[in-house]
Design a protein around this motif. Sequence first.
Motif, PDB file in Angstrom:
ATOM      1  N   HIS A   1      65.846  22.905  12.859  1.00 22.90           N
ATOM      2  CA  HIS A   1      66.781  21.977  13.028  1.00 22.90           C
ATOM      3  C   HIS A   1      67.925  21.741  13.352  1.00 22.90           C
ATOM      4  O   HIS A   1      69.416  21.064  13.351  1.00 22.90           O
ATOM      5  CB  HIS A   1      67.806  23.797  12.405  1.00 22.90           C
ATOM      6  CG  HIS A   1      67.787  24.516  11.784  1.00 22.90           C
ATOM      7  ND1 HIS A   1      68.426  24.692  10.593  1.00 22.90           N
ATOM      8  CD2 HIS A   1      66.510  25.803  11.563  1.00 22.90           C
ATOM      9  CE1 HIS A   1      68.036  25.118   9.473  1.00 22.90           C
ATOM     10  NE2 HIS A   1      67.248  26.192  10.235  1.00 22.90           N
ATOM     11  N   VAL A   2      67.082  21.598  14.751  1.00 24.70           N
ATOM     12  CA  VAL A   2      67.587  21.026  16.050  1.00 24.70           C
ATOM     13  C   VAL A   2      66.762  19.251  16.343  1.00 24.70           C
ATOM     14  O   VAL A   2      67.754  18.666  16.201  1.00 24.70           O
ATOM     15  CB  VAL A   2      67.177  21.735  17.425  1.00 24.70           C
ATOM     16  CG1 VAL A   2      67.697  21.034  18.198  1.00 24.70           C
ATOM     17  CG2 VAL A   2      68.593  22.876  16.858  1.00 24.70           C
TER      18      VAL A   2
ATOM     19  N   PRO B   1      66.816  16.765  12.419  1.00 22.06           N
ATOM     20  CA  PRO B   1      67.481  16.451  12.379  1.00 22.06           C
ATOM     21  C   PRO B   1      68.571  15.216  13.873  1.00 22.06           C
ATOM     22  O   PRO B   1      68.852  14.250  12.983  1.00 22.06           O
ATOM     23  CB  PRO B   1      68.754  17.261  11.924  1.00 22.06           C
ATOM     24  CG  PRO B   1      68.522  19.041  12.114  1.00 22.06           C
ATOM     25  CD  PRO B   1      66.906  18.545  12.375  1.00 22.06           C
ATOM     26  N   GLY B   2      68.238  16.133  13.841  1.00 22.45           N
ATOM     27  CA  GLY B   2      68.756  15.213  15.676  1.00 22.45           C
ATOM     28  C   GLY B   2      68.167  14.289  15.683  1.00 22.45           C
ATOM     29  O   GLY B   2      68.405  13.211  16.381  1.00 22.45           O
TER      30      GLY B   2
END
Lengths: 273, 282
Positions: free
Chosen positions: A190-191, A194-195
């Motif tokens: 989630h971090v 996508p980051g």
Amino acid sequence: MSLTLGAAQLAGRIDRPPPRPPRPRSRLNVFARWVSPVAIVAIWQLLSSAGVIDPRTLAAPVDIARRALELVEDGTLIEATLTSLQRVALGFVIGGAIGTTLAVVAGLWRVGEHAIDPPMQMLRTLPHFGLIPLFIIWFGIGETPKITLIAMGVCFPLYLNTFAGIRGIDRKMIEAARSMNLTWGQRLRHVVIPGALPQTLTGLRQSLGIAWLSLIVAETVSAKSGLGYLINDAREFLETDVIVVGLAVYALLGLATDGVVRAFERRALAWRS
Amino acid sequence: MAFLKTSPTTAAPSADASTYVARVRDHHRAFGRHQVLRGIDLDIRHGEFVALLGRSGCGKSTLLRSLARLDPTPPGEVELHGRTAVAFQEPRLLPWRDVRENVALALLNTPEKGVRHERAEQTLAEVSLTEKLHAWPLQLSGGQAQRVSLARALVSNPRLLLLDEPFSALDALTRIEMHQLVIELWRHHSMAVLIVTHDVDEALALADRLVVLDEGRVARTWEITSPRSDRNPAKPEIATARAEILSALGVQPTPPNPNRDPITGELRNRPDDRSGNDRGAA
């Protein structure tokens, strides 16, 4: 000589900064932008028809179009295109997998960075086309050196951009995820991924450009099939129309793959609007 | 645990758990050779609203990080009963997830997706952001983003909500709204709140108990008994506490300005408030 020039021009096309969001253009402006290309082709055709341009120097646009249709109809062009496409796909998948895997290992673990980043930074300064003689000694002139060359070219931009993307993630966001008790895998999903995605996609577009460029170079050096073979074979008989058709297919394929990535970017990075 | 010399009250650990959400005992933290916390003692009871004040570098954010379990703490020094959640100074939302997904992320370890979304929506309704469920964080104003951050902290039903200077980047009017919102949320959820701030007036408007840290220790504690609706800066209890706290922070107290809003109190913008290098050696 003409080869290096072509490479430099192509490289220039590849390394340009990501495009700005397109300005809304009026219908008239769209029309205006087509005037000069059409005029150039028209003049080219006129000069060819008048006999000023020798077809052995450059075939006339109409002849090129006719030749393209013939090559499509007898299946030669399709077959050659598929062969070349397969080389690029294979090299791209191998090089991309290696580049991103190395970037993830170096990006997530300090030990990985120390082990991977220094040699990658050194290797990336090597002009990979310069390795062709070595590749020929190692792998002969079959498919392997071509695919290796493409994989090499693809590997570095993806490595550099993905690594920078992972390292560029705001530590504070990872900390916020930790404060919510997200597991390591959840933080990755989630971090981190996508980051790092925007920068990775920039790398993807660069490496696709280099993949096509590497294919052209590899096929020009030696090929028994594919678009490069088509072009080399045509050179023997001064069939400039076939050469132009082959070049046009190269260009269209490059544009098409770039367009696919751009379309994906628009969807995946919608949050940046 | 036996060597820890328990207090004379014969409270068993279970009694602790029902009274306190957090107990900090002789807590030390050092970064390299720099001692940041030098023996902090702090208890937070269930449902209590505590403000932690102190000058920059006094260790208040370090203490909050210990309570949030963001940093490793020596065993026995920080005891927590129940879930904690943090809202940071910057909202720290994930820009690539929409508002609802950002809130639901705090529930990843619990139920399935539908339930996560439902609870995220409920919590976003509490902070009046129902119409922004599918907005991207980059489209939000500062105040809206901070409300999402609050919702994300609340959605997991924490027993202790930690707020790390959450309103210092907001404009004065938004800050008043946020203060009211925080009080409302605190009343609705049965949780304790610990807010780290260096705004004395903010602390006086919100908290039951004000704790001033200095050089890594608790310097002094104030209990405020006036109801929150009646905390006019001119009121003796508030005025006295304010003067004492300011002097504990090493600031020359100024008489409270009755025109100043008791909740926003634009104290932080006064130049003599921050630039003072005359650290109070309280």
